[in-house]
Design an enzyme around this catalytic site. Structure first.
Site, PDB file in Angstrom:
ATOM      1  N   GLU A  56     -12.349   6.032  24.793  1.00 42.66           N
ATOM      2  CA  GLU A  56     -12.574   7.386  25.290  1.00 42.66           C
ATOM      3  C   GLU A  56     -13.170   8.330  24.228  1.00 42.66           C
ATOM      4  O   GLU A  56     -13.897   9.249  24.644  1.00 42.66           O
ATOM      5  CB  GLU A  56     -11.264   7.968  25.851  1.00 42.66           C
ATOM      6  CG  GLU A  56     -10.804   7.335  27.152  1.00 42.66           C
ATOM      7  CD  GLU A  56     -10.323   5.906  26.983  1.00 42.66           C
ATOM      8  OE1 GLU A  56     -10.513   5.114  27.919  1.00 42.66           O
ATOM      9  OE2 GLU A  56      -9.769   5.582  25.922  1.00 42.66           O
ATOM     10  N   ASP A  96     -12.030  -1.447  25.243  1.00 41.23           N
ATOM     11  CA  ASP A  96     -10.822  -0.673  25.519  1.00 41.23           C
ATOM     12  C   ASP A  96     -10.728   0.469  24.506  1.00 41.23           C
ATOM     13  O   ASP A  96     -11.412   0.463  23.465  1.00 41.23           O
ATOM     14  CB  ASP A  96      -9.605  -1.593  25.408  1.00 41.23           C
ATOM     15  CG  ASP A  96      -8.366  -1.031  26.090  1.00 41.23           C
ATOM     16  OD1 ASP A  96      -8.476  -0.018  26.791  1.00 41.23           O
ATOM     17  OD2 ASP A  96      -7.279  -1.621  25.911  1.00 41.23           O
ATOM     18  N   ASP A 121      -4.995   1.328  32.972  1.00 42.95           N
ATOM     19  CA  ASP A 121      -3.575   0.961  33.037  1.00 42.95           C
ATOM     20  C   ASP A 121      -2.897   1.537  34.276  1.00 42.95           C
ATOM     21  O   ASP A 121      -2.077   2.462  34.203  1.00 42.95           O
ATOM     22  CB  ASP A 121      -2.860   1.433  31.773  1.00 42.95           C
ATOM     23  CG  ASP A 121      -3.460   0.829  30.516  1.00 42.95           C
ATOM     24  OD1 ASP A 121      -4.182  -0.172  30.639  1.00 42.95           O
ATOM     25  OD2 ASP A 121      -3.217   1.379  29.425  1.00 42.95           O
TER      26      ASP A 121
END
Length: 782
Positions: free
Chosen positions: A453, A450, A529
């Site tokens: 990025e 997670d 999400d």
């Protein structure tokens, strides 16, 4: 502050309670720090000079194609043995590339470079024709001369006075495709899967909070377009990881005085090489060649094809035991439980909160006895805390991304001020992969990445590292403008390679929120999400279909949505859809309601149980699809046009999908629906609930009560399924009169067994390839 910054600021204000005042203030400080670093460390914008290739001067043949020199540029065109075309401008070659799997494919030695009639050149191969005009336009045609794609001469913008920064000048290229063409791909897009007219950014981005359909960009972008038209299907991949934008305009047949208007696209990149691949053929052939080019999909362990239960906020080991016991007591299958950042000590990666999880290895052994695995979240940000073993170890091996001054870049994440490993350094990847020994010792069997990025909480500007941050980039050196989009890909590579060393006898299970082209080599992904709501449910399907067409076959959404509390109806419809997607996982934020099926009432529990048991029954089919994805590049979940791309009505159908070649799934995506229209591809299809036979192509209206969603089986399909005793049996759907059908079974051992079904009068016969008798029980339906 632009509109995007304003929108992010609003999200920060609305989530103030969850993240806390101190973190919000630190995010403001982080944003200003990034801005100062970029102002000092990046080339300053100035006057630019535009450049185009100019007129063709000469050409030099090479194996597989050749180099065409223009007045102000040069173009390398080479055709691989499998038919893939590579085009590289200004000396750009296929390597170095993070997307490609190993060596560049061998060229087709039979290719001929010859002059064209207008002063340009032709690259002639058996499978396609490449025509380069005298001013640098590149056409890819079928052997019969039909144009699939025409790339206009590119344009570069180079600084006039200031020396070009790393990565080279920015550039733009426009292309035309047939008027009937439809675009798909570009990574994980919440609208679609068909991509409408609009601008799509190529910059992996955490949208903050949650996302809705139309929010763009999201966590996983790729410069990969799949274009489907009557003339044929082709995939184009611009191998460039810089920030960019793709603009799309659909064409129109008979537009303006009876003339066709071609479909158009435009790609603009902020730097990096202008190089791209074009692959042509049927959708199956294109995805197969894409897998050859970028690598076969990692094969998940069998248990990862079952149901996963997750949430942010389990609270402790006793709550995990309670949830697992709830599944067991109600007879509901469960394969894995995922632990989010709250199981860490103060959110510090590679630690454990011993107060709430005093014996994780013991908990893992206990759950394992009932067939349930533990999966751990892993974030890349490491709290900058002297004395923390991971931080000190990273400093010792110089593992962290640095700013232009040579200091480790600091960002703000859940654990506080943090540093970030530089996964573009092979030595750092090796160090990071070794850290998973701690996770394995704690009893975890799989991992989800997670915040990679990567994310640094920022009140304005990019919610990431400064673009001036320095990266090793395999020894070439460069900055975050080039490294950003491949950061998640390389984090997952580091983990995958480390796990292969630590547990060589086991297949790693990894899925990552961010990534790039080629990430399927190391694992899958998930939606991120997604907002709770009916639009979020629709976006879930769009993401899975679009990612599959980019070569990432294993993905799925947060069932029920990440934020908010779904109504019983929405939860059930999401659950029913999820049971037919590769990653079947419930998940939610810490502030939302529970996601266990029994929390939504007895009716939902009953119907969710039915979906769970059907998923369990189809596990042999799921393993077969996983094996096929690895071997052929075909995604598990396919658009309805997969086998009939010439059917224009199917190209525009976005509310149903094929699961392999044998099943058609039509989820309910709208509130209050108990019947829905389903568009069928050609052939005969059985409603698996009623046994009624429908013939395509065409549209039918099917019942969709709350208890189920429409699922149809192709006539003649031979499906490997689990019998009540756990063994494999064959479910055969009666072929249409005079027709044959078939299927395949590939188990964990990789052994391929093919079957053929035949119908003579009222008798259905099944044959097993290479055997006198079928080795499995057969049950005929339809």
């Amino acid at each position: 502050m632009d509109a995007r910054d304003l929108g992010r600021s609003v999200k920060w204000v609305t989530s103030f309670r969850m993240v806390g005042a101190a973190r919000v203030l630190r995010s403001v400080r982080s944003a200003w720090r990034n801005r100062r670093l970029d102002a000092a460390g990046l080339p300053r914008p100035g006057a630019e000079r535009a450049r185009v290739p100019g007129a063709a001067v000469e050409a030099r043949p090479l194996p597989g194609g050749g180099v065409i020199r223009f007045a102000r540029s040069s173009l390398l065109v080479r055709v691989a043995a499998g038919g893939a075309v590579f085009c590289g401008w200004d000396g750009a070659g296929p390597q170095p590339s993070y997307a490609l799997a190993g060596a560049v494919p061998e060229v087709d030695d039979r290719v001929v470079l010859e002059p064209d009639t207008d002063g340009g050149w032709r690259v002639v191969s058996e499978r396609l024709l490449v025509v380069v005009s005298r001013h640098g336009a590149v056409e890819v045609r079928t052997p019969g001369g039909v144009v699939l794609r025409r790339d206009q001469p590119p344009r570069w913008w180079e600084p006039v006075e200031v020396a070009a920064g790393e990565g080279g000048p920015r550039w733009m290229q426009r292309a035309e495709v047939p008027p009937d063409a439809r675009h798909f791909g570009l990574g994980g897009r919440s609208a679609g899967p068909r991509l409408r007219d609009g601008v799509y950014r190529l910059w992996n981005t955490d949208p903050g909070g949650s996302f809705q359909p139309g929010d763009d960009p999201l966590y996983l972008t790729m410069p990969v377009q799949l274009v489907v038209a009557d003339a044929g299907t082709h995939l184009v991949f611009h191998d460039n990881s810089f920030d960019g934008r793709v603009s799309l305009w659909e064409g129109e047949e008979g537009a303006g005085s009876g003339h066709d208007r071609p479909g158009r696209s435009e790609i603009r990149m902020e730097g990096g090489p202008l190089r791209y691949w074009v692959l042509v053929g049927t959708p199956a052939r294109v995805l197969r060649n894409w897998a050859v080019l970028t690598g076969g999909a990692a094969l998940p362990p069998a248990w990862a094809l079952g149901h996963h239960h997750s949430r942010w906020g389990f609270g402790g080991a006793e709550e995990v035991r309670r949830v697992v016991a709830g599944y067991r007591e109600r007879g509901l299958p469960l394969s894995a439980v995922h632990l989010d950042i709250d199981h860490y000590r103060g959110h510090r990666v590679f630690t454990v909160d011993r107060e709430h999880f005093p014996d994780l290895p013991g908990l893992a052994r206990e759950l394992g006895e009932s067939g349930v695995r533990l999966v751990s979240i892993v974030d890349p940000g490491i709290k900058a805390e002297p004395g923390l073993a991971v931080y000190d170890g990273g400093l010792a091996v110089d593992a962290f991304v640095r700013d232009p001054r040579g200091e480790p870049v600091r960002g703000e994440v859940w654990s506080g001020e943090s540093v970030y490993p530089d996964f573009t350094d092979p030595l750092v990847r090796e160090w990071w992969g070794g850290l998973y020994a701690e996770r394995l010792a704690e009893g975890f069997s799989g991992f989800w990445h997670d915040m990679n990025e990567p994310v640094s909480f920022s009140a304005f500007g990019d919610q990431s590292l400064p673009r001036s941050a320095r990266h090793v980039l395999e020894g070439r050196g460069g900055d975050h403008r080039e490294a950003h989009n491949v950061y998640g890909l390389l984090m997952t590579r580091a983990a995958y390679e480390g796990l292969r060393v630590l547990r060589p006898a086991e297949r790693p299970f990894l899925f990552s929120r961010s990534g790039w082209a080629g990430m399927q080599r190391y694992g899958g992904t998930w939606s991120g999400d997604v907002a709770t709501g009916w639009p979020g449910l629709r976006a879930s399907l769009a993401l899975v279909l679009g990612l599959g067409l980019c070569g990432v076959p294993y993905s799925g959404p947060d069932i029920g949505g990440f934020t908010g509390s779904p109504s019983p109806e929405l939860y059930l419809r999401w659950f029913q859809l999820g049971s037919f997607l590769p990653l079947f996982r419930t998940h939610s934020a810490i502030s939302t309601g529970r996601r266990e099926p029994w929390e939504f009432g007895p009716e939902v529990l009953e119907h969710a149980g039915t979906a769970l048991r059907e998923r369990q029954r189809l596990l042999p089919y799921w393993m077969t699809l996983a094996q096929l994805a690895r071997r052929t590049g075909a995604p598990y979940v396919r658009p309805l046009w997969w086998r009939a791309p010439e059917d224009r009505a199917l190209r525009d159908c976005e509310d149903a999908f094929l699961l392999g070649d044998s099943l058609l799934v039509a989820p309910v995506l709208e509130q209050g629906t108990d019947r829905r229209a389903v568009r069928l591809p050609r052939g005969c299809w059985y409603d698996t609930a009623t046994g009624r036979l429908h013939e395509g192509p065409g549209q039918v209206l099917l019942d969709a009560p709350l208890s189920r969603i429409p699922v149809l089986a192709r006539a003649g399909a031979v499906l490997p399924v689990a019998a009540p005793d756990g063994s494999v049996e064959l479910e055969v759907w009666t072929p249409a009169p005079g027709r044959t059908g078939g299927g395949v079974l590939i188990g964990e051992d990789g052994v391929v067994t093919r079957f053929t079904s035949r119908r003579r009068d009222q008798t259905v016969r099944v044959e097993q390839e290479g055997a006198a008798e079928v080795a499995y029980p057969v049950r005929v339906r339809g």
